[in-house]
Write a protein that holds these residues in place. Structure first.
Motif, PDB file in Angstrom:
ATOM      1  N   ILE A   5     -43.270-106.821  23.690  1.00 14.36           N
ATOM      2  CA  ILE A   5     -43.496-106.962  22.250  1.00 14.36           C
ATOM      3  C   ILE A   5     -42.528-106.076  21.479  1.00 14.36           C
ATOM      4  N   SER A   6     -42.278-104.864  21.979  1.00 11.95           N
ATOM      5  CA  SER A   6     -41.386-103.952  21.250  1.00 11.95           C
ATOM      6  C   SER A   6     -39.954-104.486  21.198  1.00 11.95           C
ATOM      7  N   TYR A   7     -39.564-105.300  22.171  1.00 12.87           N
ATOM      8  CA  TYR A   7     -38.242-105.923  22.151  1.00 12.87           C
ATOM      9  C   TYR A   7     -38.269-107.313  21.509  1.00 12.87           C
ATOM     10  N   LYS A   8     -39.408-107.687  20.966  1.00 11.05           N
ATOM     11  CA  LYS A   8     -39.594-108.966  20.277  1.00 11.05           C
ATOM     12  C   LYS A   8     -39.252-110.170  21.171  1.00 11.05           C
ATOM     13  N   ILE A   9     -39.703-110.116  22.425  1.00  6.79           N
ATOM     14  CA  ILE A   9     -39.539-111.219  23.361  1.00  6.79           C
ATOM     15  C   ILE A   9     -40.521-112.322  22.959  1.00  6.79           C
ATOM     16  N   LYS A  10     -40.048-113.552  22.803  1.00  6.87           N
ATOM     17  CA  LYS A  10     -40.902-114.628  22.294  1.00  6.87           C
ATOM     18  C   LYS A  10     -41.993-115.054  23.268  1.00  6.87           C
ATOM     19  N   LYS A  11     -41.689-115.126  24.547  1.00  8.64           N
ATOM     20  CA  LYS A  11     -42.677-115.584  25.533  1.00  8.64           C
ATOM     21  C   LYS A  11     -43.283-114.391  26.262  1.00  8.64           C
ATOM     22  N   CYS A  12     -43.733-113.407  25.494  1.00  6.80           N
ATOM     23  CA  CYS A  12     -44.214-112.165  26.093  1.00  6.80           C
ATOM     24  C   CYS A  12     -45.456-112.373  26.951  1.00  6.80           C
ATOM     25  N   TYR A  13     -46.329-113.302  26.588  1.00  7.75           N
ATOM     26  CA  TYR A  13     -47.528-113.524  27.390  1.00  7.75           C
ATOM     27  C   TYR A  13     -47.162-114.108  28.751  1.00  7.75           C
ATOM     28  N   LEU A  14     -46.233-115.051  28.770  1.00  2.00           N
ATOM     29  CA  LEU A  14     -45.802-115.670  30.022  1.00  2.00           C
ATOM     30  C   LEU A  14     -45.120-114.640  30.918  1.00  2.00           C
ATOM     31  N   PHE A  15     -44.200-113.867  30.360  1.00  3.23           N
ATOM     32  CA  PHE A  15     -43.500-112.863  31.152  1.00  3.23           C
ATOM     33  C   PHE A  15     -44.451-111.776  31.647  1.00  3.23           C
ATOM     34  N   THR A  16     -45.415-111.404  30.823  1.00  2.00           N
ATOM     35  CA  THR A  16     -46.413-110.425  31.252  1.00  2.00           C
ATOM     36  C   THR A  16     -47.188-110.957  32.449  1.00  2.00           C
ATOM     37  N   PHE A  17     -47.579-112.213  32.392  1.00  2.00           N
ATOM     38  CA  PHE A  17     -48.305-112.827  33.501  1.00  2.00           C
ATOM     39  C   PHE A  17     -47.444-112.845  34.774  1.00  2.00           C
ATOM     40  N   ILE A  18     -46.207-113.304  34.660  1.00  2.00           N
ATOM     41  CA  ILE A  18     -45.325-113.417  35.826  1.00  2.00           C
ATOM     42  C   ILE A  18     -45.072-112.046  36.446  1.00  2.00           C
ATOM     43  N   TYR A  19     -44.700-111.060  35.626  1.00  2.00           N
ATOM     44  CA  TYR A  19     -44.429-109.722  36.153  1.00  2.00           C
ATOM     45  C   TYR A  19     -45.663-109.118  36.806  1.00  2.00           C
ATOM     46  N   SER A  20     -46.816-109.324  36.207  1.00  2.00           N
ATOM     47  CA  SER A  20     -48.047-108.745  36.752  1.00  2.00           C
ATOM     48  C   SER A  20     -48.421-109.377  38.088  1.00  2.00           C
ATOM     49  N   VAL A  21     -48.291-110.690  38.196  1.00  2.00           N
ATOM     50  CA  VAL A  21     -48.605-111.359  39.463  1.00  2.00           C
ATOM     51  C   VAL A  21     -47.606-110.941  40.542  1.00  2.00           C
ATOM     52  N   LEU A  22     -46.332-110.844  40.191  1.00  2.00           N
ATOM     53  CA  LEU A  22     -45.332-110.394  41.170  1.00  2.00           C
ATOM     54  C   LEU A  22     -45.636-108.969  41.639  1.00  2.00           C
ATOM     55  N   TYR A  23     -46.066-108.111  40.725  1.00  2.00           N
ATOM     56  CA  TYR A  23     -46.439-106.756  41.105  1.00  2.00           C
ATOM     57  C   TYR A  23     -47.652-106.764  42.035  1.00  2.00           C
ATOM     58  N   SER A  24     -48.613-107.615  41.741  1.00  2.00           N
ATOM     59  CA  SER A  24     -49.795-107.731  42.592  1.00  2.00           C
ATOM     60  C   SER A  24     -49.399-108.162  44.009  1.00  2.00           C
ATOM     61  N   ILE A  25     -48.510-109.138  44.092  1.00  2.00           N
ATOM     62  CA  ILE A  25     -48.046-109.611  45.404  1.00  2.00           C
ATOM     63  C   ILE A  25     -47.309-108.498  46.141  1.00  2.00           C
ATOM     64  N   SER A  26     -46.427-107.788  45.425  1.00  2.00           N
ATOM     65  CA  SER A  26     -45.676-106.711  46.078  1.00  2.00           C
ATOM     66  C   SER A  26     -46.601-105.587  46.537  1.00  2.00           C
ATOM     67  N   ASP A  27     -47.659-105.322  45.781  1.00  2.00           N
ATOM     68  CA  ASP A  27     -48.624-104.300  46.178  1.00  2.00           C
ATOM     69  C   ASP A  27     -49.352-104.699  47.456  1.00  2.00           C
ATOM     70  N   GLU A  28     -49.726-105.968  47.564  1.00  2.00           N
ATOM     71  CA  GLU A  28     -50.399-106.430  48.780  1.00  2.00           C
ATOM     72  C   GLU A  28     -49.460-106.379  49.982  1.00  2.00           C
ATOM     73  N   ILE A  29     -48.198-106.696  49.786  1.00  2.00           N
ATOM     74  CA  ILE A  29     -47.226-106.590  50.877  1.00  2.00           C
ATOM     75  C   ILE A  29     -47.061-105.130  51.281  1.00  2.00           C
ATOM     76  N   HIS A  30     -46.998-104.240  50.309  1.00  2.00           N
ATOM     77  CA  HIS A  30     -46.877-102.810  50.593  1.00  2.00           C
ATOM     78  C   HIS A  30     -48.066-102.305  51.405  1.00  2.00           C
ATOM     79  N   GLN A  31     -49.250-102.808  51.115  1.00  2.00           N
ATOM     80  CA  GLN A  31     -50.445-102.368  51.825  1.00  2.00           C
ATOM     81  C   GLN A  31     -50.379-102.719  53.311  1.00  2.00           C
TER      82      GLN A  31
END
Length: 68
Positions: A5-31
């Motif tokens: 939002i601070s960088y005024k990205i238009k599809k911030c909800y979509l990018f937030t979802f994608i980044y969060s899911v990728l982080y979740s996947i990487s966390d499970e792989i790390h475990q």
């Protein structure tokens, strides 16, 4: 979300979802390397939480726009 939002990205909800899911996947792989179990169920549960958080943020922002 706040960073996007601070960088005024238009599809911030979509990018937030994608980044969060990728982080979740990487966390499970790390475990898998720390002796814990990383499962698809945990990614699914995290994804539900991510969607719920994004919905709440969207709803709050929608109400702020109506009042302004």
């Amino acid at each position: 979300y706040n960073v996007l939002i601070s960088y005024k990205i238009k599809k911030c909800y979509l990018f937030t979802f994608i980044y969060s899911v990728l982080y979740s996947i990487s966390d499970e792989i790390h475990q898998l390397f720390t002796g814990r179990t990383g499962t698809f169920i945990d990614v699914f549960i995290d994804t539900i939480g991510i969607l719920l958080a994004i919905f709440i943020i969207w709803h709050v922002n929608k109400n702020k726009t109506k009042k302004a």
